[in-house]
Scaffold this motif. Structure first.
Motif, PDB file in Angstrom:
ATOM      1  N   GLY A 129       0.816  -1.209   0.000  1.00  0.00           N
ATOM      2  CA  GLY A 129       0.000   0.000   0.000  1.00  0.00           C
ATOM      3  C   GLY A 129       0.851   1.262   0.000  1.00  0.00           C
ATOM      4  N   LEU A 130       1.935   1.260   0.793  1.00  0.00           N
ATOM      5  CA  LEU A 130       2.846   2.402   0.800  1.00  0.00           C
ATOM      6  C   LEU A 130       3.500   2.592  -0.572  1.00  0.00           C
ATOM      7  N   MET A 131       3.834   1.491  -1.212  1.00  0.00           N
ATOM      8  CA  MET A 131       4.452   1.584  -2.541  1.00  0.00           C
ATOM      9  C   MET A 131       3.451   2.098  -3.572  1.00  0.00           C
ATOM     10  N   GLU A 132       2.193   1.707  -3.449  1.00  0.00           N
ATOM     11  CA  GLU A 132       1.175   2.240  -4.350  1.00  0.00           C
ATOM     12  C   GLU A 132       1.049   3.749  -4.181  1.00  0.00           C
ATOM     13  N   SER A 133       1.104   4.207  -2.919  1.00  0.00           N
ATOM     14  CA  SER A 133       1.011   5.649  -2.667  1.00  0.00           C
ATOM     15  C   SER A 133       2.212   6.382  -3.272  1.00  0.00           C
ATOM     16  N   MET A 134       3.421   5.807  -3.094  1.00  0.00           N
ATOM     17  CA  MET A 134       4.607   6.440  -3.661  1.00  0.00           C
ATOM     18  C   MET A 134       4.545   6.448  -5.192  1.00  0.00           C
ATOM     19  N   HIS A 135       3.998   5.393  -5.763  1.00  0.00           N
ATOM     20  CA  HIS A 135       3.846   5.353  -7.216  1.00  0.00           C
ATOM     21  C   HIS A 135       2.885   6.437  -7.684  1.00  0.00           C
ATOM     22  N   SER A 136       1.807   6.645  -6.955  1.00  0.00           N
ATOM     23  CA  SER A 136       0.851   7.697  -7.313  1.00  0.00           C
ATOM     24  C   SER A 136       1.487   9.079  -7.207  1.00  0.00           C
ATOM     25  N   VAL A 137       2.305   9.279  -6.166  1.00  0.00           N
ATOM     26  CA  VAL A 137       2.990  10.560  -5.999  1.00  0.00           C
ATOM     27  C   VAL A 137       3.959  10.790  -7.162  1.00  0.00           C
ATOM     28  N   THR A 138       4.670   9.743  -7.554  1.00  0.00           N
ATOM     29  CA  THR A 138       5.625   9.870  -8.657  1.00  0.00           C
ATOM     30  C   THR A 138       4.914  10.194  -9.963  1.00  0.00           C
ATOM     31  N   ARG A 139       3.776   9.535 -10.217  1.00  0.00           N
ATOM     32  CA  ARG A 139       3.009   9.838 -11.430  1.00  0.00           C
ATOM     33  C   ARG A 139       2.502  11.276 -11.408  1.00  0.00           C
ATOM     34  N   ALA A 140       2.087  11.742 -10.222  1.00  0.00           N
ATOM     35  CA  ALA A 140       1.615  13.116 -10.110  1.00  0.00           C
ATOM     36  C   ALA A 140       2.749  14.097 -10.398  1.00  0.00           C
ATOM     37  N   LYS A 141       3.949  13.769  -9.912  1.00  0.00           N
ATOM     38  CA  LYS A 141       5.079  14.660 -10.152  1.00  0.00           C
ATOM     39  C   LYS A 141       5.461  14.677 -11.628  1.00  0.00           C
ATOM     40  N   ALA A 142       5.257  13.529 -12.308  1.00  0.00           N
ATOM     41  CA  ALA A 142       5.575  13.452 -13.733  1.00  0.00           C
ATOM     42  C   ALA A 142       4.480  14.048 -14.606  1.00  0.00           C
ATOM     43  N   GLY A 143       3.356  14.433 -13.990  1.00  0.00           N
ATOM     44  CA  GLY A 143       2.265  15.020 -14.753  1.00  0.00           C
ATOM     45  C   GLY A 143       1.377  14.020 -15.454  1.00  0.00           C
ATOM     46  N   ALA A 144       1.420  12.740 -15.026  1.00  0.00           N
ATOM     47  CA  ALA A 144       0.587  11.714 -15.658  1.00  0.00           C
ATOM     48  C   ALA A 144      -0.852  11.829 -15.172  1.00  0.00           C
ATOM     49  N   SER A 145      -1.759  11.202 -15.907  1.00  0.00           N
ATOM     50  CA  SER A 145      -3.175  11.226 -15.531  1.00  0.00           C
ATOM     51  C   SER A 145      -3.376  10.467 -14.229  1.00  0.00           C
ATOM     52  N   ALA A 146      -4.382  10.878 -13.459  1.00  0.00           N
ATOM     53  CA  ALA A 146      -4.638  10.280 -12.151  1.00  0.00           C
ATOM     54  C   ALA A 146      -5.237   8.889 -12.300  1.00  0.00           C
ATOM     55  N   ASP A 147      -5.000   8.052 -11.299  1.00  0.00           N
ATOM     56  CA  ASP A 147      -5.561   6.705 -11.262  1.00  0.00           C
ATOM     57  C   ASP A 147      -7.061   6.791 -10.994  1.00  0.00           C
ATOM     58  N   PRO A 148      -7.906   6.150 -11.835  1.00  0.00           N
ATOM     59  CA  PRO A 148      -9.353   6.205 -11.595  1.00  0.00           C
ATOM     60  C   PRO A 148      -9.775   5.600 -10.264  1.00  0.00           C
ATOM     61  N   LEU A 149      -8.934   4.701  -9.704  1.00  0.00           N
ATOM     62  CA  LEU A 149      -9.274   4.089  -8.423  1.00  0.00           C
ATOM     63  C   LEU A 149      -9.089   5.057  -7.260  1.00  0.00           C
ATOM     64  N   GLN A 150      -8.415   6.181  -7.495  1.00  0.00           N
ATOM     65  CA  GLN A 150      -8.170   7.131  -6.424  1.00  0.00           C
ATOM     66  C   GLN A 150      -9.353   8.076  -6.252  1.00  0.00           C
ATOM     67  N   SER A 151      -9.616   8.413  -4.995  1.00  0.00           N
ATOM     68  CA  SER A 151     -10.623   9.425  -4.710  1.00  0.00           C
ATOM     69  C   SER A 151     -10.022  10.807  -4.925  1.00  0.00           C
ATOM     70  N   ALA A 152     -10.871  11.821  -4.881  1.00  0.00           N
ATOM     71  CA  ALA A 152     -10.381  13.193  -5.047  1.00  0.00           C
ATOM     72  C   ALA A 152      -9.405  13.554  -3.934  1.00  0.00           C
ATOM     73  N   GLU A 153      -9.675  13.065  -2.723  1.00  0.00           N
ATOM     74  CA  GLU A 153      -8.783  13.342  -1.592  1.00  0.00           C
ATOM     75  C   GLU A 153      -7.408  12.729  -1.824  1.00  0.00           C
ATOM     76  N   GLU A 154      -7.380  11.504  -2.351  1.00  0.00           N
ATOM     77  CA  GLU A 154      -6.099  10.854  -2.623  1.00  0.00           C
ATOM     78  C   GLU A 154      -5.324  11.587  -3.699  1.00  0.00           C
ATOM     79  N   ARG A 155      -6.018  12.082  -4.697  1.00  0.00           N
ATOM     80  CA  ARG A 155      -5.326  12.807  -5.766  1.00  0.00           C
ATOM     81  C   ARG A 155      -4.717  14.095  -5.244  1.00  0.00           C
ATOM     82  N   GLU A 156      -5.446  14.782  -4.385  1.00  0.00           N
ATOM     83  CA  GLU A 156      -4.915  16.010  -3.790  1.00  0.00           C
ATOM     84  C   GLU A 156      -3.690  15.702  -2.931  1.00  0.00           C
TER      85      GLU A 156
END
Length: 543
Positions: A311-338
């Motif tokens: 789960g921690l690695m999934e969060s770090m992967h989401s943060v890395t994608r956000a930093k790279a400007g990739a599209s958000a994961d549909p499984l994430q809520s708005a709070e997680e994306r923020e």
């Protein structure tokens, strides 16, 4: 016994009668199995190839269908069987990529009752005896169909002896026999079998196509499903139509006439992501006590340490994608994306990569440790303390500049390559710089790389050639030195003595600096943690 008394004289309650037209419920994955090639989503290239082969009469005797689970391998095999045996509504048709679906062969194959289309699960029929039955049966002509077709699912499960027994028949089967193999692990199929088949790799179905397909299924079922929920299901399906339909089936049962994205995330176990986010925030603040407290809470709740780290690695992967400007994961809520966007702004690329590697190392430790919870504790502590350390490039720059590093020995700053210029250069390196400043770049390269210094004094130098030089080298150098300094110079070449070239001296100085940096305790600790890491040249990094 009274004739009016039932059975054994007991007053049994009246049993409810099942309506005559009632039928057992069929799960969506079976109900919406494709019945034509047009309904087979995401495999356009394969359908086109098969269509051309059937149209031109170039139909192979064996096909191998490979791909991940749920992409349509068995469905495709059945469609091929229908396409080869379809006779059309009037009974006069031939092989076609668009089977009619109404003739007897099409209906019998769709219902799994055609005598000439034999399906076998290799997972439960692995032996040579099972294959021997096929070999004996292929000699006989089909009963009613154009072709006798054998569909063998999970063919990689056959034993080595079974594969060997099948080879000769597979290479030269009778004209009325076709083989259709399906497997999820094509690497386990012998090369001798692969070479006798036409291979089709069924691709993962894109998430957007899955989402569109699920929307059509939901409309056919009369169920309202949010667009975001469809995207979340398609993302969780990982390219598998069957897996996605199973999730959609469960989501419809989970909801009350309407399927929302929050329901899907909750059903898929995404509700604990809030706890993962809080633990990650605590880790990044470096609060050891709070981190261990939260880890103990997850343990008391029965959360597996491996699942926690994933789960921690999934969060770090989401943060890395956000930093790279990739599209958000549909499984994430708005709070997680923020949250991912906020951490992406705070963390550098170096920190993200280092945290990922530490989590990956921790997950491996958890897997092999006698006590996974203890391994998780030590991994999180290592992550907290390593996160406070500077990355190797920054540390090297600090050491090169003489900056103080906790626990590191003092390293003096490197001396300038040359003293400030006087009217005459005080050493050979200064003379080379003066010559290069006059635009003599080629001569400067020769002076730095191709000669060693024997002696140097104002107005006179003795050099040892290390590589071939031109016949006019001495004259050209004397003229360039005079132009740079305003004084006459005598240049003499000799084959005796001489120091290394300036380029060799710089390389040796860099190697000494590199050795000093690598001996620093903090750098050694980082390299022990990341064995594949290397220390780049300090000069290149600063540039």
């Amino acid at each position: 016994m009274d004739d009016e008394s039932p059975g054994l004289g007991l007053d049994l309650p009246e049993q409810p009668q099942k309506p005559a037209d009632a039928s057992p419920y069929r799960v969506l994955a079976r109900k919406y199995r494709p019945q034509t090639f047009a309904e087979l989503i995401g495999q356009d290239a394969m359908v086109k190839t098969l269509g051309n082969a059937i149209e031109r009469g170039r139909i192979a005797h064996a096909f191998l269908l490979t791909g991940v689970r749920g992409v349509g391998k068995t469905s495709t095999a059945r469609l091929v069987a229908k396409a080869l045996n379809c006779i059309g509504p009037d009974g006069q048709g031939g092989p076609t990529i668009d089977p009619c679906g109404v003739c007897e062969p099409c209906r019998a194959i769709a219902e799994g009752r055609h005598i000439d289309v034999i399906e076998m699960d290799a997972a439960s029929h692995t032996g040579v005896d099972d294959v021997r039955e096929i070999i004996e049966a292929v000699r006989y002509a089909s009963v009613s169909a154009r072709y006798k077709i054998y569909i063998i699912d999970e063919v990689h499960m056959l034993s080595k002896s079974a594969f060997n027994a099948l080879l000769k028949t597979l290479e030269e089967p009778p004209a009325h026999v076709k083989f259709l193999f399906a497997t999820t692990e094509v690497n386990k199929v012998p090369v001798t079998v692969l070479s006798r088949c036409q291979r089709f790799d069924l691709r993962r179905i894109p998430a957007e196509k899955l989402s569109e397909h699920f929307a059509n299924v939901a409309r056919a079922e009369g169920v309202e499903v949010e667009e975001e929920a469809l995207q979340a299901i398609a993302r969780a399906a990982e390219g598998s139509a069957r897996d996605g339909l199973s999730i959609l089936d469960q989501a419809i049962a989970h909801g009350e006439g309407k399927v929302t994205a929050d329901q899907v995330r909750d059903m898929l176990g995404q509700a604990d992501r809030g706890r993962i986010r809080r633990l990650l925030e605590t880790l990044l603040t470096g609060d050891v006590a709070a981190t261990l407290t939260q880890l103990d809470e997850t343990h008391s709740l029965g959360i597996d340490p491996g699942s926690l780290f994933r789960g921690l690695m999934e969060s770090m992967h989401s943060v890395t994608r956000a930093k790279a400007g990739a599209s958000a994961d549909p499984l994430q809520s708005a709070e997680e994306r923020e949250h991912s966007a906020e951490l992406a702004a705070r963390l550098s690329w170096g920190n993200l990569h280092r945290l990922w590697q530490l989590l990956l190392k921790g997950l491996e430790d958890i897997r092999i440790a006698p006590d996974p919870q203890e391994a998780a504790t030590m991994a999180l502590l290592r992550l907290i303390h390593a996160a406070e350390m500077p990355d190797p490039s920054a540390l090297a720059a600090m050491l090169a500049g003489g900056a103080a590093v906790a626990g590191a020995p003092s390293v003096p700053a490197a001396k300038p390559a040359a003293e400030p210029k006087a009217s005459l250069p005080l050493d050979f390196a200064a003379l080379v710089e003066a010559v290069e400043s006059q635009g003599k770049q080629l001569l400067g390269v020769q002076l730095r790389d191709h000669v060693g210094l024997v002696s140097f004094a104002p107005g006179e130098m003795v050099l040892k050639p290390l590589k071939p030089l031109g016949a006019d080298f001495s004259r050209e150098l004397a003229a360039a030195a005079k132009q740079a300094t305003g004084q006459n110079w005598q240049v003499r070449l000799t084959d005796e003595g001489g120091s290394p070239s300036l380029q060799q001296q710089e390389a040796m100085a860099e190697e000494r600096m590199r050795a000093a940096v690598l001996e620093e305790p903090n750098v050694r600790a980082l390299l022990d943690e990341f064995p594949d890491a290397t220390l780049e040249s300090i000069e290149r990094k600063e540039a």
